[in-house]
Write a protein that holds these residues in place. Sequence first.
Motif, PDB file in Angstrom:
ATOM      1  N   PRO A 393       0.832  -1.200   0.000  1.00  0.00           N
ATOM      2  CA  PRO A 393       0.000   0.000   0.000  1.00  0.00           C
ATOM      3  C   PRO A 393       0.868   1.252   0.000  1.00  0.00           C
ATOM      4  CG  PRO A 393      -0.844  -1.597   1.565  1.00  0.00           C
ATOM      5  CD  PRO A 393       0.463  -2.136   1.073  1.00  0.00           C
ATOM      6  N   LYS A 394       0.548   2.206  -0.888  1.00  0.00           N
ATOM      7  CA  LYS A 394       1.359   3.434  -0.957  1.00  0.00           C
ATOM      8  C   LYS A 394       0.432   4.636  -1.064  1.00  0.00           C
ATOM      9  CE  LYS A 394       2.738   1.986  -5.611  1.00  0.00           C
ATOM     10  NZ  LYS A 394       3.724   1.907  -6.647  1.00  0.00           N
ATOM     11  N   ILE A 395       0.572   5.507  -0.107  1.00  0.00           N
ATOM     12  CA  ILE A 395      -0.356   6.622   0.055  1.00  0.00           C
ATOM     13  C   ILE A 395       0.431   7.924   0.059  1.00  0.00           C
ATOM     14  CG2 ILE A 395      -2.137   7.599   1.570  1.00  0.00           C
ATOM     15  CD1 ILE A 395      -2.116   4.588   2.772  1.00  0.00           C
ATOM     16  N   THR A 396      -0.106   8.931  -0.628  1.00  0.00           N
ATOM     17  CA  THR A 396       0.599  10.210  -0.751  1.00  0.00           C
ATOM     18  C   THR A 396      -0.238  11.346  -0.182  1.00  0.00           C
ATOM     19  OG1 THR A 396       1.716   9.444  -2.740  1.00  0.00           O
ATOM     20  CG2 THR A 396       1.582  11.827  -2.459  1.00  0.00           C
ATOM     21  N   VAL A 397       0.428  12.256   0.516  1.00  0.00           N
ATOM     22  CA  VAL A 397      -0.235  13.490   0.959  1.00  0.00           C
ATOM     23  C   VAL A 397       0.602  14.658   0.439  1.00  0.00           C
ATOM     24  CG1 VAL A 397      -1.106  14.832   2.902  1.00  0.00           C
ATOM     25  CG2 VAL A 397      -0.993  12.331   3.083  1.00  0.00           C
ATOM     26  N   ILE A 398      -0.003  15.495  -0.420  1.00  0.00           N
ATOM     27  CA  ILE A 398       0.712  16.671  -0.927  1.00  0.00           C
ATOM     28  C   ILE A 398       0.438  17.821   0.043  1.00  0.00           C
ATOM     29  CG2 ILE A 398       1.026  18.255  -2.870  1.00  0.00           C
ATOM     30  CD1 ILE A 398       0.020  15.980  -4.707  1.00  0.00           C
ATOM     31  N   LEU A 399       1.502  18.280   0.699  1.00  0.00           N
ATOM     32  CA  LEU A 399       1.338  19.285   1.752  1.00  0.00           C
ATOM     33  C   LEU A 399       1.325  20.687   1.175  1.00  0.00           C
ATOM     34  CD1 LEU A 399       3.957  17.832   4.262  1.00  0.00           C
ATOM     35  CD2 LEU A 399       1.491  17.455   4.270  1.00  0.00           C
ATOM     36  N   ARG A 400       2.199  20.946   0.208  1.00  0.00           N
ATOM     37  CA  ARG A 400       2.347  22.309  -0.302  1.00  0.00           C
ATOM     38  C   ARG A 400       2.785  22.238  -1.762  1.00  0.00           C
ATOM     39  NH1 ARG A 400       5.917  26.549   3.219  1.00  0.00           N
ATOM     40  NH2 ARG A 400       7.555  25.261   2.341  1.00  0.00           N
ATOM     41  N   LYS A 401       4.054  22.375  -2.058  1.00  0.00           N
ATOM     42  CA  LYS A 401       4.465  22.419  -3.460  1.00  0.00           C
ATOM     43  C   LYS A 401       4.667  21.015  -4.037  1.00  0.00           C
ATOM     44  CE  LYS A 401       8.237  24.875  -2.826  1.00  0.00           C
ATOM     45  NZ  LYS A 401       8.383  25.361  -1.454  1.00  0.00           N
ATOM     46  N   ALA A 402       4.233  20.831  -5.255  1.00  0.00           N
ATOM     47  CA  ALA A 402       4.541  19.584  -5.975  1.00  0.00           C
ATOM     48  C   ALA A 402       4.743  19.971  -7.427  1.00  0.00           C
ATOM     49  CB  ALA A 402       3.403  18.591  -5.823  1.00  0.00           C
ATOM     50  N   TYR A 403       5.972  20.371  -7.718  1.00  0.00           N
ATOM     51  CA  TYR A 403       6.256  20.906  -9.050  1.00  0.00           C
ATOM     52  C   TYR A 403       7.000  19.883  -9.910  1.00  0.00           C
ATOM     53  CZ  TYR A 403       5.447  25.567  -6.931  1.00  0.00           C
ATOM     54  OH  TYR A 403       4.928  26.652  -6.283  1.00  0.00           O
ATOM     55  N   GLY A 404       6.676  19.891 -11.162  1.00  0.00           N
ATOM     56  CA  GLY A 404       7.442  19.211 -12.203  1.00  0.00           C
ATOM     57  C   GLY A 404       7.660  17.727 -11.959  1.00  0.00           C
ATOM     58  N   GLY A 405       8.924  17.301 -12.264  1.00  0.00           N
ATOM     59  CA  GLY A 405       9.271  15.885 -12.102  1.00  0.00           C
ATOM     60  C   GLY A 405       9.103  15.440 -10.666  1.00  0.00           C
ATOM     61  N   GLY A 406       9.255  16.393  -9.747  1.00  0.00           N
ATOM     62  CA  GLY A 406       9.107  16.073  -8.324  1.00  0.00           C
ATOM     63  C   GLY A 406       7.696  15.590  -8.024  1.00  0.00           C
ATOM     64  N   TYR A 407       6.705  16.229  -8.649  1.00  0.00           N
ATOM     65  CA  TYR A 407       5.312  15.806  -8.450  1.00  0.00           C
ATOM     66  C   TYR A 407       5.141  14.350  -8.897  1.00  0.00           C
ATOM     67  CZ  TYR A 407       0.611  14.802 -10.150  1.00  0.00           C
ATOM     68  OH  TYR A 407      -0.568  14.169 -10.423  1.00  0.00           O
ATOM     69  N   ILE A 408       5.684  14.039 -10.061  1.00  0.00           N
ATOM     70  CA  ILE A 408       5.507  12.671 -10.591  1.00  0.00           C
ATOM     71  C   ILE A 408       6.264  11.673  -9.706  1.00  0.00           C
ATOM     72  CG2 ILE A 408       5.705  11.157 -12.611  1.00  0.00           C
ATOM     73  CD1 ILE A 408       6.144  13.706 -14.295  1.00  0.00           C
ATOM     74  N   ALA A 409       7.526  12.038  -9.391  1.00  0.00           N
ATOM     75  CA  ALA A 409       8.416  11.081  -8.707  1.00  0.00           C
ATOM     76  C   ALA A 409       7.957  10.742  -7.302  1.00  0.00           C
ATOM     77  CB  ALA A 409       9.839  11.634  -8.660  1.00  0.00           C
ATOM     78  N   MET A 410       7.324  11.699  -6.613  1.00  0.00           N
ATOM     79  CA  MET A 410       6.981  11.464  -5.204  1.00  0.00           C
ATOM     80  C   MET A 410       5.654  10.709  -5.090  1.00  0.00           C
ATOM     81  SD  MET A 410       9.516  12.417  -3.413  1.00  0.00           S
ATOM     82  CE  MET A 410       8.834  12.289  -1.765  1.00  0.00           C
ATOM     83  N   ASN A 411       5.663   9.505  -5.600  1.00  0.00           N
ATOM     84  CA  ASN A 411       4.517   8.602  -5.468  1.00  0.00           C
ATOM     85  C   ASN A 411       3.210   9.226  -5.950  1.00  0.00           C
ATOM     86  OD1 ASN A 411       3.516   6.043  -4.803  1.00  0.00           O
ATOM     87  ND2 ASN A 411       2.702   6.805  -2.877  1.00  0.00           N
ATOM     88  N   SER A 412       3.230   9.709  -7.192  1.00  0.00           N
ATOM     89  CA  SER A 412       2.005  10.274  -7.763  1.00  0.00           C
ATOM     90  C   SER A 412       1.057   9.137  -8.172  1.00  0.00           C
ATOM     91  CB  SER A 412       2.353  11.112  -8.990  1.00  0.00           C
ATOM     92  OG  SER A 412       2.964  10.286  -9.958  1.00  0.00           O
ATOM     93  N   ARG A 413      -0.170   9.487  -8.432  1.00  0.00           N
ATOM     94  CA  ARG A 413      -1.154   8.537  -8.941  1.00  0.00           C
ATOM     95  C   ARG A 413      -0.617   7.796 -10.163  1.00  0.00           C
ATOM     96  NH1 ARG A 413      -6.015   8.573  -8.005  1.00  0.00           N
ATOM     97  NH2 ARG A 413      -5.110   7.487  -6.263  1.00  0.00           N
ATOM     98  N   HIS A 414       0.178   8.534 -10.976  1.00  0.00           N
ATOM     99  CA  HIS A 414       0.660   7.990 -12.250  1.00  0.00           C
ATOM    100  C   HIS A 414       1.676   6.863 -12.051  1.00  0.00           C
ATOM    101  CE1 HIS A 414      -1.353  11.672 -12.908  1.00  0.00           C
ATOM    102  NE2 HIS A 414      -0.403  12.323 -12.252  1.00  0.00           N
ATOM    103  N   LEU A 415       2.321   6.843 -10.868  1.00  0.00           N
ATOM    104  CA  LEU A 415       3.232   5.729 -10.542  1.00  0.00           C
ATOM    105  C   LEU A 415       2.484   4.685  -9.707  1.00  0.00           C
ATOM    106  CD1 LEU A 415       6.595   7.596  -9.677  1.00  0.00           C
ATOM    107  CD2 LEU A 415       5.636   6.999 -11.906  1.00  0.00           C
ATOM    108  N   ARG A 416       1.177   4.849  -9.639  1.00  0.00           N
ATOM    109  CA  ARG A 416       0.273   3.880  -8.987  1.00  0.00           C
ATOM    110  C   ARG A 416       0.179   4.025  -7.471  1.00  0.00           C
ATOM    111  NH1 ARG A 416      -0.539   4.237 -13.355  1.00  0.00           N
ATOM    112  NH2 ARG A 416      -0.862   2.679 -14.972  1.00  0.00           N
TER     113      ARG A 416
END
Length: 515
Positions: A393-416
């Motif tokens: 199970p992998k769960i993400t909470v975006i607290l403030r900024k999520a820019y660019g590749g960082g948004y994708i890399a930090m366990n985004s929906r797109h990486l499942r």
Amino acid sequence: MSLKRKIRELQKRREKARKGGGDKAIEKQVSMGKLTARERIIVLLDEDSFNEYDLFVEHDSRDFDMDKKTLHGDGVVIGTGTIYGAPICIFAQDFTVAGGSLGLMHSRKITKIMDHALKMRMPLIGINDSGGARIQEGVNSLAGYGEIFFRNTLASGVIPQISVILGPCAGGAVYSPALTDFVFVVDKISKMFITGPEVIKTVLGEEISMEDLGGAKVHSEITGNAHFFAESELQCFEQIKRLITFIPWNNSRKAKAVEPKEPRKKEYKIDDIVPDNPKQPYDVRDVIRSISDDSDFFEVQERWAANIVIGFGRMDGKTIGFIANQPLVLAGVLDVDSSDKAARFIRYCDAFNIPMVTFVDLPGYLPGVDQEHAGVIRHGAKLLYAYSEATVPKITVILRKAYGGGYIAMNSRHLRADFVFAWPGAEIAVMGPEGAANIIFRREIMAADDPDKVRKQKVKEYKDKFANPYVAAAKGYIDSVIEPQETRNLLLHAIEVSQNKSVGGPKKKHGIPPF
Ligand code: HXC
């Protein structure tokens, strides 16, 4: 001979063998502030739980007058015991016997206990204190190391492997630890290097002390080879015991749950931690503590690549792996080392059935010649790979900024990611408003009578449009925009409903991660 006399003889033999290299060598060990191999094991394991094997093993090498030397236990102590009731296989190299150097029989003792750990699916702890390959035994020592490295690799991801560096570990003595999951070092006592200061001086003419070359601080702050730093051996053993409480005995189990506890809400007020101003730093560990049981967080690799935070905590009594950008250091950017650090931890959690919670607040990957030339493409890709590959199970909470590749890399929906939540102050965009406005409205800004005024207008326009979580929520990339206060309950719920997660991928032997 009567049985009684035979028993007395056994006792004498035991006593002699347990003296290792003898009183003088033990005195030298103690004078360096070090415990002996057996003392280390006894202190680390539950009281009276240690059983030693192969006490009477001896080497049979002949060269360089070795046939005239007795090396008790061949310089290593092996056995089984428990830590807080968890079964443990352990070995400790005995520096008082030929500098803990690794000969053939020494290596056979280590591989015996490694095989046992793998067969019985129990954690393995190796206490390393060794001058490396026993020079007198030639290729037999190298063969011994090879056998150990092979088993480290075979056991990787099956049983937890923990290495403790408690002496000058040179040559082959450092590669087995490097293949294990967690490396513990102690200030002034631990030294790790492939070739020591003497060799470096001879070959390169460079002078450096052992401490500056490969001391505990070097490996916990610069190289990232060590995961835990302690001031003393006793503190180090407490850290190991604590780690054991967070991890499962093997990859077919879950970590043992403990009594659930509420976070210490008076100390960690979740509403007051993250500043509104996206440029203002804060300590993301306070966010973790504001939602974890008893506000407890056991950080891994605290001193290295501190722009990302990794470690264990608990929710509802169950172990959780936390990964979080740290705005306090380099604004929480991803770079070569932080990607490397997080990727390995994610793979650990995935291999050992530990659900992961990721907190996101970063401006993206760090730009610069240094980073590009250090291979940020390859190292950054490790993070994408590790999150994409993980099936816990992998769960993400975006607290403030999520820019660019960082948004994708930090366990985004797109990486499942299984669940993605965002706080209302989240900004999800290709880049920050200033940079974005300067690029897409460059012509208008430059042509304006008052470029600064137009720039400000355009930054505001961009902010109003994209610097919020609702564009991503409208596409379903975010499951819920939530109030900070709701975070713990939502995470508890998400973890509960994910406990039977089952996903599969295409059949393959293994992937080829970018390492
Ligand atoms: C045989 C060794 C030994 C070794 C130490 N000893 N290292 N014996 N093989 N590799 C013995 C010493 O001869 C000495 O024996 C006793 O251990 C204590 O060593 P000291 O040198 O007195 O201790 P100290 O001053 O504390 O120095 C510790 C040390 C130093 C820094 C580790 O001993 C050292 O540099 N050793 C060699 C390190 C090294 O280069 N290893 C690489 C091996 S090649 P007596 O009888 O006098 O008490 C290798 C390749 C594998 O490992 C590669 C795999 C990928």
